[in-house]
Structures are given as structure tokens and as C-alpha cells.
Design an enzyme around this catalytic site. Sequence first.
Site, PDB file in Angstrom:
ATOM      1  N   HIS A 141      -8.185  -1.044   0.663  1.00 55.86           N
ATOM      2  CA  HIS A 141      -7.475  -2.140   0.318  1.00 55.86           C
ATOM      3  C   HIS A 141      -8.054  -3.358   0.095  1.00 55.86           C
ATOM      4  O   HIS A 141      -9.051  -3.785   0.856  1.00 55.86           O
ATOM      5  CB  HIS A 141      -6.699  -2.508   1.549  1.00 55.86           C
ATOM      6  CG  HIS A 141      -5.833  -1.433   2.194  1.00 55.86           C
ATOM      7  ND1 HIS A 141      -4.314  -1.139   2.474  1.00 55.86           N
ATOM      8  CD2 HIS A 141      -6.297  -0.133   2.811  1.00 55.86           C
ATOM      9  CE1 HIS A 141      -4.226  -0.164   3.091  1.00 55.86           C
ATOM     10  NE2 HIS A 141      -5.234   0.473   3.342  1.00 55.86           N
ATOM     11  N   GLN A 190       0.681 -11.175  -2.727  1.00 53.84           N
ATOM     12  CA  GLN A 190      -0.844 -10.731  -2.330  1.00 53.84           C
ATOM     13  C   GLN A 190      -1.311 -10.386  -3.663  1.00 53.84           C
ATOM     14  O   GLN A 190      -0.499  -9.493  -4.618  1.00 53.84           O
ATOM     15  CB  GLN A 190      -0.774  -9.568  -1.452  1.00 53.84           C
ATOM     16  CG  GLN A 190      -0.185  -9.609  -0.223  1.00 53.84           C
ATOM     17  CD  GLN A 190      -0.317  -8.427   0.552  1.00 53.84           C
ATOM     18  OE1 GLN A 190       0.102  -7.388   0.156  1.00 53.84           O
ATOM     19  NE2 GLN A 190      -0.977  -8.594   2.135  1.00 53.84           N
ATOM     20  N   ARG A 204       7.366 -10.962   5.303  1.00 56.36           N
ATOM     21  CA  ARG A 204       6.964 -10.578   6.875  1.00 56.36           C
ATOM     22  C   ARG A 204       7.736 -11.443   7.823  1.00 56.36           C
ATOM     23  O   ARG A 204       7.831 -12.957   7.335  1.00 56.36           O
ATOM     24  CB  ARG A 204       5.693 -10.693   7.183  1.00 56.36           C
ATOM     25  CG  ARG A 204       4.907  -9.797   6.330  1.00 56.36           C
ATOM     26  CD  ARG A 204       3.176  -9.786   6.366  1.00 56.36           C
ATOM     27  NE  ARG A 204       2.763  -8.767   5.855  1.00 56.36           N
ATOM     28  CZ  ARG A 204       1.207  -8.598   5.500  1.00 56.36           C
ATOM     29  NH1 ARG A 204       0.575  -9.309   6.236  1.00 56.36           N
ATOM     30  NH2 ARG A 204       0.798  -7.668   4.711  1.00 56.36           N
ATOM     31  N   CYS A 237       0.623  -1.409   0.016  1.00 53.39           N
ATOM     32  CA  CYS A 237      -0.084   0.064   0.215  1.00 53.39           C
ATOM     33  C   CYS A 237       0.801   1.212   0.186  1.00 53.39           C
ATOM     34  O   CYS A 237       0.571   2.273  -0.884  1.00 53.39           O
ATOM     35  CB  CYS A 237      -1.014  -0.223   1.127  1.00 53.39           C
ATOM     36  SG  CYS A 237      -0.879  -0.770   2.646  1.00 53.39           S
ATOM     37  N   HIS A 262      -5.370  -1.282  -4.517  1.00 52.53           N
ATOM     38  CA  HIS A 262      -5.702  -0.222  -3.730  1.00 52.53           C
ATOM     39  C   HIS A 262      -6.622   0.649  -4.456  1.00 52.53           C
ATOM     40  O   HIS A 262      -6.333   1.410  -5.798  1.00 52.53           O
ATOM     41  CB  HIS A 262      -4.599   0.629  -2.967  1.00 52.53           C
ATOM     42  CG  HIS A 262      -3.691  -0.320  -2.259  1.00 52.53           C
ATOM     43  ND1 HIS A 262      -2.840  -1.014  -2.412  1.00 52.53           N
ATOM     44  CD2 HIS A 262      -4.134  -0.625  -0.887  1.00 52.53           C
ATOM     45  CE1 HIS A 262      -2.360  -1.907  -1.537  1.00 52.53           C
ATOM     46  NE2 HIS A 262      -3.175  -1.532  -0.350  1.00 52.53           N
ATOM     47  N   ASP A 310      -3.123  -7.926  -4.648  1.00 51.10           N
ATOM     48  CA  ASP A 310      -3.590  -6.719  -3.791  1.00 51.10           C
ATOM     49  C   ASP A 310      -3.896  -5.761  -4.854  1.00 51.10           C
ATOM     50  O   ASP A 310      -3.545  -5.648  -6.031  1.00 51.10           O
ATOM     51  CB  ASP A 310      -2.126  -6.213  -3.378  1.00 51.10           C
ATOM     52  CG  ASP A 310      -2.358  -5.399  -2.157  1.00 51.10           C
ATOM     53  OD1 ASP A 310      -3.455  -5.441  -1.557  1.00 51.10           O
ATOM     54  OD2 ASP A 310      -1.390  -5.037  -1.126  1.00 51.10           O
ATOM     55  N   LYS A 368     -12.238  -4.045   8.561  1.00 45.17           N
ATOM     56  CA  LYS A 368     -12.142  -4.915   7.390  1.00 45.17           C
ATOM     57  C   LYS A 368     -13.469  -5.877   7.364  1.00 45.17           C
ATOM     58  O   LYS A 368     -14.035  -6.142   8.199  1.00 45.17           O
ATOM     59  CB  LYS A 368     -11.107  -6.182   7.769  1.00 45.17           C
ATOM     60  CG  LYS A 368      -9.749  -5.656   8.192  1.00 45.17           C
ATOM     61  CD  LYS A 368      -8.701  -6.706   8.239  1.00 45.17           C
ATOM     62  CE  LYS A 368      -8.789  -7.502   9.190  1.00 45.17           C
ATOM     63  NZ  LYS A 368      -7.668  -8.676   9.234  1.00 45.17           N
TER      64      LYS A 368
END
Length: 642
Positions: A518, A384, A366, A337, A388, A386, A472
Site C-alpha cells: 500500500h 488518498q 472515516r 485496498c 496498491h 492511493d 509501514k
Amino acid sequence: MQITITLADQTKKIFPKDITCLSIAQSISDKLAQKILVASVNDTLWDIERPITQDATVKLFTWDDAEGKNTFWHSSAHLMAEALLHFYPKAKLGIGPPIAQGFYYDIDFGKETFDIQNFAAIEKKMLALASQKNIFSRKNISKKEAIQYFEKKKEKYKLELLKNLQDGQITLYTQGNFTDLCKGPHIPHTGSIKAIKLLNVAGAYWQGNEKNQQLTRLYAITFPQKKELQNYLTVLEEAKKRDHRTIGKNLKLFTFSQKVGMGLPLWLPKGAVLREKLIKFLTKAQNERGYSPVVTPHIAKKDLYVTSGHDAKYGADAFQPIKTPHDELFMLKPMNCPHHCEIYQSEPRSYKELPIRLSEFGTVYRYEQHGELHGLTRVRGFTQDDAHIFCRPDQVKEEFKKVIDLVLYIFDKLKFQNFTAQISLHDPQHPEKYIGKTANWLQAEAAIQQAAQEKYLETTTKLGEAAFYGPKLDFMVKDAIGRSWQMGTVQLDYQLPEKFQLTYTGKDNTKHRPVMIHRAPFGSLERFIAILIEHTAGNFPLWLAPTPVIVLTVSEKYNEYAQKVCTALKKQQIDANLDDRNEKIGKKIREAAIQKIPYMLIIGEKETKDHTVAVRKKGEGDVGSMELHFFVKKLQEEFYIY
RNA sequence: GCCAAUGUAGCUCAGUGGUAGAGUACUUCCUUGGUAAGGAAGAAGUCAUGGGUUCAAUUCCCAUCAUUGGCUCCA
């Protein structure tokens, strides 16, 4: 004196005062009376031999009801505690609740260590105690008496539990030689517990707090019939066979290497094909929905994450920064992000361009705790899916709903039916876990709840499960052994745009703050594939199968024609393998079946002569011979369902 | 990170205080076969790693690493 009892089917019956649920069951049928384990009186769970003093609505529960099972297992936990104290008289008890499959008891064995070798002895003792048909008797007791009782027994955990209980509401349950602090209810007696299996041992912090003493947790399960235990164990065995780690190894999808590092999956060719197919599928879906793919690097200056707030929150638990010769600090990216925020920032934005949807299959790293790593579901490097979405406040709800649609579309295509949607809100008791203004939080939480409602999504709500920057909507799916994992996630965020000072120019020609969503429908490719493997047991749909077709030769004489078939298929974008080994056809079929390959094409004398292929379909067997172009057409039809 | 168990051939797993075995996969040969395992031979292991006990350790003890089951955590 008489009281009126309303039963579940709304029929009303008159009984004398102090009637028990057992007697009520008896008045209906003897069979029900034998089966009933627990009841509820005005929606409060009630021992079936506890008198009812006034008019009430009563529900009766058996083993077939969740309430029945829970009570059965709760009582079994007491039985296990009794047996344990027989072997370990100095052990101190924590709590012993029922769970989804069975129950556990947390025990402090002090200096002694619990030995798994004792499982059999404890099971035997439990069965012996069960056969005594000891009655679970309930007793109301004052707080003072309770404290005295447990002080005498030096049950320090029970004393701690007592602190939070109100005088007048404290009850003890006794069966045989064992008395426990417990609000109940329980089954009438231990005799109905016929089958017992201790499952495993684990450490568990007292009251779930890492700073507290760690107790030994014993997991076990019991049944009213031996046969049911057998069935349960068979189901466990079957579930083990679906484990993505086993299937991943057998189908050569992925592996791990100690030299590369724990939690860092290596995708093998077949697994990589599967990944690519999923990426292609989602990319297409996203492009159709107005997403713009972007690509960002795997590292970024530490400052980026200081700005985003990730460093303050997770810095200590991250892979430590990489230092350059000029003392600059770079982090392996734990999140996409902040990068996407910088892309948003790269030029002035107008309200007219919003929403901007930036998508990336971004690999992040991570430093997950050692004990947390688990196959592909919890890893240290993962990709991910992912994206945004930067939008105006008035677009939030609509965008959020579109994301829900996308997630549901994907789950539908992949036949994920048993998912649950969970709204994760912040915990007002722990404001230190979050950033941002309360007003923004409430606004964001309301928006999520509203969007979910308007999509008729059935949701559960959990406090304290929010991300640190926003609430979320998580889509949870269970794995083969019943563990629940977060898959798709949609998160609403008013904080990062603030942190990055993101703006757009509004209709009024002044700067406004965009809102960020997200979202990741898969969550991570690693976890998603793990769950996909477990749900399909490796039998992927044709369009995802790493090897959709394999060509098998009856003998080496037909290798040449088989090779031609293979090449022809590849020209049609159908990834076909060839098994031209010097082996019998039966063996080749068996091995292809074990590899779960959807289509086998068998090539022998007949096919070579007639220029056909003999098709064998997974799950159906021999479906006959046909000309190759006809098979290709059939296959393509099946492919393009998606 | 914490508690516990486990670590033997590529894989699945036996086994032992006197330096190892099966099935399968692999290589070679025989066989050329019709819808879930044809036959033979061969090669393959620093018994996770490092210490200790012992005349002798893969085996017993300790530590480390990894895996597994949980707990805690999960942007």
C-alpha cells in the site's frame, strides 16, 4: 587521589577525585562556567555540582545544546510546581517533563478547577521564586523512605510512579520549599530562569491511558533571557500567519460548512485548481512508473470489509452502514485496498504480469473522533493518492525501493526538505492489535528495514505504530507550529492477499500468494495541501499557483486591450485573471500581492499603444515591459521545469 | 470520546443587564489614476442554537452544536 577526565575534544586532564563538572568548566574558562547548565559523565546526564568519583568522559552542555535546554526546562517544571502548590496546596502532581519547546506539568486539582486567569499570578510567583536562586539539591533515598514521604504528602501519582522504581535508584530533588521525585539532573539553581510564559491548559490522561483519571496539563516555556522569550513569541506569531486554515480562507482555497458536516472540506474554485494540478503532476509521475489508474465506487457492501478485517478492527469507529430496503448493508468506503483486491481478483493472474500497480485518487470517509478534527490535516472525508502494488515475494524489495524513490521525487519537486522517515513496526507486547502470522510480520519488517537501508534513508524506528495488517515506512513532516504529521506512507502487507485469497500462477504452474504494497506519497490530498500551504505560506510555485497571472488595468480605458491579453494567455493554457475594476493601480497591485499571485501584468496607455505588457513579478517587483509572446515564452520555460 | 477556552456583519475584531459598533469586503456614485490602500453614500447581524433567571438577556446560568488548544485515537 586523582582521576582522569576526558573532555569532548578528547583532551585528557587530571583532577582530584570528587571534582565537579562546574569546576572542570571553570578550569577551561570563566565564561563557560557561567554558561554551563548540565553535563554528562560517561554519557549519563549529571548535575554540574555532583562529584565525579572515577575516571570518566565528560561533556559540558549549555543553553545552546539540546541537553542544556531540556534540563533548564525540566528544572523550570519543578519551579512551576512549586509556584502552583503555593496557590493550590491540595493539588496532586503527576509528571513534569521538558518537551521540544518548553515543558509541562500534569496536575490533579481535585474538585477545584484551574483558572487561566491565574497565569499571570503564577508567572509572577515563579519569577519571584526564581530570583531567590534556590539550589536544586539531590538526595538519594530508599524506596521505603520515599513511599513514606509521598504517603505523608498524599501524592498518589508519585506513589504510583514509585512502584515501578527500583530501591537504591530513587532520588529526590529539592529547591526552595518544593521536593519532587526525580532522577534529575537539574540546573544548579533557579536564578538562571529569567523569563517565563505559561502557554496553555489541556486535559491529559494519567500515564497516557484513556481509562485513567484525566489530569490538567499546564504548558509553559522559560528562557535564560527575556529577549529570547520575546523572540519565541514573535516566532509563534509568525507561525500562526502560516496556518493553512487562515491562508486557506484568505486565498479562498477551501471552506467548511456546518450544514455539510464537520470535517468535510468544501474545495473552492481556487483550491480545486490546486488539487487538480497536484493530481495531474502525480498521475504523470505514476504513469511513467508503470501504474494503472482504476476507479472504484464510494460505497461497498459491508461484507467486503468483514473479509478485509477492517470491520472487526474499525467497524465501531466508522460511519455506520447504509441499509437498503432489502436489508443489505453498505459502508462508505474507509479504504481503497479491498476494492483494489477485487480488481486483482477479476481475472486469473500470471507471475508474468506482476507487479500490478493499481492507482486511484480514492476518496474515503472515516468517522474521526470530534476532538481530533483539525483544518485539512484531520478530516472525515479525504482523497488518498492511493495505489496498491501486487507483486511476487521476490519483487518486494525492488518495488518498495521504487516507491521510496517516487516519494523522494515528489518531496524534492515540492521542496519538502524537513521530513523524517519513520519505520513503524508492530509491538510484540500487544499482539491483539494485529492480524497475521508472526513469521510474516518479521519478514515484512526485515524487508522494509532493508529497503530503507539500501536507499540510504535515515530512519527512526517506532514500535507499535504499524498498521494492523503490516509494518509501514512513514514520511513525517512538521506543520507551522511544529506538530508532526504523517504524509507519505508505504506499507507492506502479507495479510490482505491472504484474507482475499489472492493468487497468481507461478512458473511452476501452481498457485502462489502475491504480496501487497500500500502506498500514498502525498498521504491525502487534504493533509498534503495543508502542509504545502504552511511550508510555502501560500506562495505556491508557479506551476501550482491557482492563479499564476493577473492582468491589471491602470484605468478603464485600457480594459479592452487587457481583455485581449487575458484571452491570448488562456489560449496558451495560462490561467490568467483580469482585474478591470474602477480602482487605482496601486490598490490592484496590493490586492494581487496579498493574493500571492506570481505575475502581474500592468496595462496602461504605453502598453496599449506598444502592444506590450509591463511585468511585475512576486518578490522582485517591476521587471519591465515586454511583448506578450516573449512573456508567454518566459512563463512556459518556468512552467516546464517540472 | 475526554479536559479547557471561544462563538457578535462575508472576513478580522471592539462592546453592553435596557434588542449593537469599527476596519475591511460588498453595492451605487464621483474620480480615470503608472507599480502595495483615491473620495462619498448605501446596504449588511435571530449577537451559534435551545432552555432558564429577570420587568428586561447578545450580556448572567444550564444544555446542545461548532471552532480552537491539548489528551486518547488515526486502516
